[in-house]
Design a protein around this motif. Structure first.
Motif, PDB file in Angstrom:
ATOM      1  N   ASP A 183       1.195  -1.246   0.252  1.00 22.25           N
ATOM      2  CA  ASP A 183      -0.211   0.393   0.203  1.00 22.25           C
ATOM      3  C   ASP A 183       0.297   1.345  -0.049  1.00 22.25           C
ATOM      4  OD1 ASP A 183      -2.027  -1.399   0.406  1.00 22.25           O
ATOM      5  OD2 ASP A 183      -2.866  -1.458   2.001  1.00 22.25           O
ATOM      6  N   ALA A 184       1.897   1.524   0.820  1.00 20.69           N
ATOM      7  CA  ALA A 184       3.019   2.185   0.761  1.00 20.69           C
ATOM      8  C   ALA A 184       3.454   2.997  -0.415  1.00 20.69           C
ATOM      9  CB  ALA A 184       3.815   2.448   2.015  1.00 20.69           C
ATOM     10  N   LEU A 185       4.231   1.113  -1.043  1.00 24.14           N
ATOM     11  CA  LEU A 185       4.885   1.675  -2.390  1.00 24.14           C
ATOM     12  C   LEU A 185       3.733   2.225  -3.602  1.00 24.14           C
ATOM     13  CD1 LEU A 185       6.323  -1.856  -2.532  1.00 24.14           C
ATOM     14  CD2 LEU A 185       7.183   0.604  -2.552  1.00 24.14           C
ATOM     15  N   ILE A 186       2.438   1.651  -3.896  1.00 22.70           N
ATOM     16  CA  ILE A 186       1.741   1.856  -4.248  1.00 22.70           C
ATOM     17  C   ILE A 186       1.229   3.782  -4.435  1.00 22.70           C
ATOM     18  CG2 ILE A 186      -0.534   1.992  -4.984  1.00 22.70           C
ATOM     19  CD1 ILE A 186      -0.377  -1.154  -4.702  1.00 22.70           C
ATOM     20  N   ARG A 244      14.990   5.540  -2.390  1.00 28.06           N
ATOM     21  CA  ARG A 244      13.684   6.686  -2.906  1.00 28.06           C
ATOM     22  C   ARG A 244      14.333   6.261  -4.605  1.00 28.06           C
ATOM     23  NH1 ARG A 244      14.847  10.474  -0.638  1.00 28.06           N
ATOM     24  NH2 ARG A 244      13.281  10.717   1.610  1.00 28.06           N
ATOM     25  N   ARG A 245      15.182   6.803  -4.864  1.00 28.08           N
ATOM     26  CA  ARG A 245      15.561   6.665  -6.041  1.00 28.08           C
ATOM     27  C   ARG A 245      15.411   5.318  -7.090  1.00 28.08           C
ATOM     28  NH1 ARG A 245      20.078   9.406  -3.528  1.00 28.08           N
ATOM     29  NH2 ARG A 245      21.479   7.805  -3.980  1.00 28.08           N
ATOM     30  N   LYS A 246      15.367   4.478  -6.297  1.00 24.57           N
ATOM     31  CA  LYS A 246      15.694   3.285  -7.091  1.00 24.57           C
ATOM     32  C   LYS A 246      14.253   2.342  -6.850  1.00 24.57           C
ATOM     33  CE  LYS A 246      20.471   1.625  -5.181  1.00 24.57           C
ATOM     34  NZ  LYS A 246      20.878   0.088  -4.785  1.00 24.57           N
ATOM     35  N   ALA A 247      13.192   3.162  -6.423  1.00 26.33           N
ATOM     36  CA  ALA A 247      12.273   2.908  -6.371  1.00 26.33           C
ATOM     37  C   ALA A 247      10.972   2.360  -7.284  1.00 26.33           C
ATOM     38  CB  ALA A 247      11.056   3.130  -5.150  1.00 26.33           C
ATOM     39  N   SER A 248      11.490   1.562  -8.351  1.00 26.23           N
ATOM     40  CA  SER A 248      10.708   0.813  -9.376  1.00 26.23           C
ATOM     41  C   SER A 248       9.692   0.539  -9.795  1.00 26.23           C
ATOM     42  CB  SER A 248      11.260   0.540 -10.492  1.00 26.23           C
ATOM     43  OG  SER A 248      12.087  -0.754  -9.838  1.00 26.23           O
ATOM     44  N   THR A 266       6.947   2.396  -8.801  1.00 21.52           N
ATOM     45  CA  THR A 266       5.744   3.776  -8.522  1.00 21.52           C
ATOM     46  C   THR A 266       5.318   4.303  -9.495  1.00 21.52           C
ATOM     47  OG1 THR A 266       7.193   3.790  -6.223  1.00 21.52           O
ATOM     48  CG2 THR A 266       5.711   5.820  -6.650  1.00 21.52           C
ATOM     49  N   GLY A 267       3.995   4.395  -9.455  1.00 19.59           N
ATOM     50  CA  GLY A 267       3.337   4.992 -10.304  1.00 19.59           C
ATOM     51  C   GLY A 267       2.679   3.871 -11.654  1.00 19.59           C
ATOM     52  N   LEU A 268       3.232   3.011 -11.720  1.00 24.33           N
ATOM     53  CA  LEU A 268       2.839   1.838 -12.215  1.00 24.33           C
ATOM     54  C   LEU A 268       1.474   1.171 -11.732  1.00 24.33           C
ATOM     55  CD1 LEU A 268       6.023   1.212 -14.290  1.00 24.33           C
ATOM     56  CD2 LEU A 268       3.604   2.496 -15.303  1.00 24.33           C
ATOM     57  N   TRP A 269       2.247   0.173 -10.466  1.00 21.68           N
ATOM     58  CA  TRP A 269       1.386  -0.185  -9.557  1.00 21.68           C
ATOM     59  C   TRP A 269       0.395   0.402  -9.065  1.00 21.68           C
ATOM     60  CZ3 TRP A 269       6.085  -0.002  -6.523  1.00 21.68           C
ATOM     61  CH2 TRP A 269       7.466  -1.231  -7.393  1.00 21.68           C
ATOM     62  N   ASN A 270      -1.262  -0.520  -9.469  1.00 20.79           N
ATOM     63  CA  ASN A 270      -1.904  -0.100  -8.955  1.00 20.79           C
ATOM     64  C   ASN A 270      -3.059  -0.300  -7.703  1.00 20.79           C
ATOM     65  OD1 ASN A 270      -2.494  -1.551 -11.165  1.00 20.79           O
ATOM     66  ND2 ASN A 270      -4.458  -0.238 -11.574  1.00 20.79           N
ATOM     67  N   LYS A 271      -2.728  -1.860  -8.238  1.00 25.34           N
ATOM     68  CA  LYS A 271      -3.425  -2.853  -7.527  1.00 25.34           C
ATOM     69  C   LYS A 271      -2.102  -3.545  -6.458  1.00 25.34           C
ATOM     70  CE  LYS A 271      -7.268  -3.508 -10.129  1.00 25.34           C
ATOM     71  NZ  LYS A 271      -8.404  -3.906 -10.229  1.00 25.34           N
ATOM     72  N   ALA A 272      -2.359  -3.969  -5.133  1.00 28.22           N
ATOM     73  CA  ALA A 272      -2.170  -5.786  -5.075  1.00 28.22           C
ATOM     74  C   ALA A 272      -2.401  -5.688  -3.642  1.00 28.22           C
ATOM     75  CB  ALA A 272      -0.289  -4.642  -3.692  1.00 28.22           C
ATOM     76  N   GLN A 273      -2.771  -7.256  -3.631  1.00 21.84           N
ATOM     77  CA  GLN A 273      -3.295  -8.152  -2.527  1.00 21.84           C
ATOM     78  C   GLN A 273      -2.709  -9.228  -2.629  1.00 21.84           C
ATOM     79  OE1 GLN A 273      -6.379  -6.894  -1.624  1.00 21.84           O
ATOM     80  NE2 GLN A 273      -6.234  -8.626  -0.204  1.00 21.84           N
ATOM     81  N   VAL A 274      -2.535  -9.115  -0.957  1.00 24.64           N
ATOM     82  CA  VAL A 274      -1.279 -10.695  -0.783  1.00 24.64           C
ATOM     83  C   VAL A 274      -2.806 -11.384  -0.108  1.00 24.64           C
ATOM     84  CG1 VAL A 274      -0.630 -11.704   1.628  1.00 24.64           C
ATOM     85  CG2 VAL A 274       0.036  -9.055   1.063  1.00 24.64           C
ATOM     86  N   VAL A 319      -0.472  -3.634 -12.593  1.00 17.98           N
ATOM     87  CA  VAL A 319       0.511  -2.478 -13.688  1.00 17.98           C
ATOM     88  C   VAL A 319      -0.530  -2.159 -14.408  1.00 17.98           C
ATOM     89  CG1 VAL A 319       2.744  -3.518 -12.515  1.00 17.98           C
ATOM     90  CG2 VAL A 319       1.412  -3.925 -15.078  1.00 17.98           C
ATOM     91  N   SER A 320      -0.815  -0.805 -14.508  1.00 22.58           N
ATOM     92  CA  SER A 320      -0.949  -0.195 -15.466  1.00 22.58           C
ATOM     93  C   SER A 320      -0.814   0.816 -16.290  1.00 22.58           C
ATOM     94  CB  SER A 320      -2.407   0.406 -14.923  1.00 22.58           C
ATOM     95  OG  SER A 320      -3.096   1.386 -15.300  1.00 22.58           O
ATOM     96  N   MET A 321      -0.382   0.028 -17.765  1.00 27.23           N
ATOM     97  CA  MET A 321       0.615   0.723 -18.338  1.00 27.23           C
ATOM     98  C   MET A 321       0.109   1.242 -20.032  1.00 27.23           C
ATOM     99  SD  MET A 321       3.625  -1.874 -18.784  1.00 27.23           S
ATOM    100  CE  MET A 321       2.098  -3.311 -19.490  1.00 27.23           C
ATOM    101  N   LYS A 322       0.534   2.272 -19.726  1.00 26.20           N
ATOM    102  CA  LYS A 322      -0.630   3.684 -21.028  1.00 26.20           C
ATOM    103  C   LYS A 322       0.361   2.912 -22.467  1.00 26.20           C
ATOM    104  CE  LYS A 322      -1.122   7.199 -19.005  1.00 26.20           C
ATOM    105  NZ  LYS A 322      -1.505   9.155 -18.738  1.00 26.20           N
ATOM    106  N   MET A 323      -0.434   1.684 -23.377  1.00 19.78           N
ATOM    107  CA  MET A 323       0.409   1.909 -25.398  1.00 19.78           C
ATOM    108  C   MET A 323       0.031   3.422 -25.706  1.00 19.78           C
ATOM    109  SD  MET A 323       1.400  -0.687 -24.159  1.00 19.78           S
ATOM    110  CE  MET A 323       1.216  -2.188 -25.480  1.00 19.78           C
TER     111      MET A 323
END
Length: 132
Positions: A35-38, A63-67, A69-77, A97-101
């Motif tokens: 949830d924090a990453l998203i 913070r610089r390496k957190a790849s 972030t912005g692409l992930w939109n949901k996570a469920q354990v 993840v959500s990606m613009k195409m």
């Protein structure tokens, strides 16, 4: 007086009951990290990593390496499975993840299961995510 079978059943029940709260706590921690990453709160996500990771990766570097972030939109354990020691667990997380195409007006969503390892160092320690 209890017979041997009754004692075995009681011990097995006690062991199963002991695992359940730990797995519930770990499921909550894993979900909170995602949830924090998203949400982009990498500082809050950083606290869930092991001390070994933190010794080699500063919060600024993380913070610089957190790849993602912005692409992930949901996570469920989905599942938590601990080994016999109860100090190492595998956590399965369904991440979307959500990606613009190019050429599509709406982003494309895709999901996959991420397999994570979490450890607990001491009796009273918190669960920590092992970066692999």
């Amino acid at each position: 007086m209890l017979n041997r079978n009754t004692v075995s059943v009681l011990l097995a029940g006690a062991l199963l009951a002991a695992c359940s709260p730990a797995e519930t706590v770990l499921k909550d921690h894993a979900q909170q990290r995602w949830d924090a990453l998203i949400s982009g709160d990498v500082e809050r996500a950083y606290v869930y990593y092991t001390d070994a990771f933190k010794a080699t990766t500063t919060p600024e570097a993380f913070r610089r390496k957190a790849s993602g972030t912005g692409l992930w939109n949901k996570a469920q354990v989905k599942q938590v499975q601990c080994d016999a020691s109860g100090k190492r667990c595998q956590v399965d997380v369904d991440v979307t993840v959500s990606m613009k195409m190019r050429g599509l007006s709406t982003p494309v969503e895709t999901s996959d299961v991420v397999h994570e390892t979490w450890v607990k160092d001491g009796w009273f320690s918190d669960w920590r995510y092992v970066k692999q």
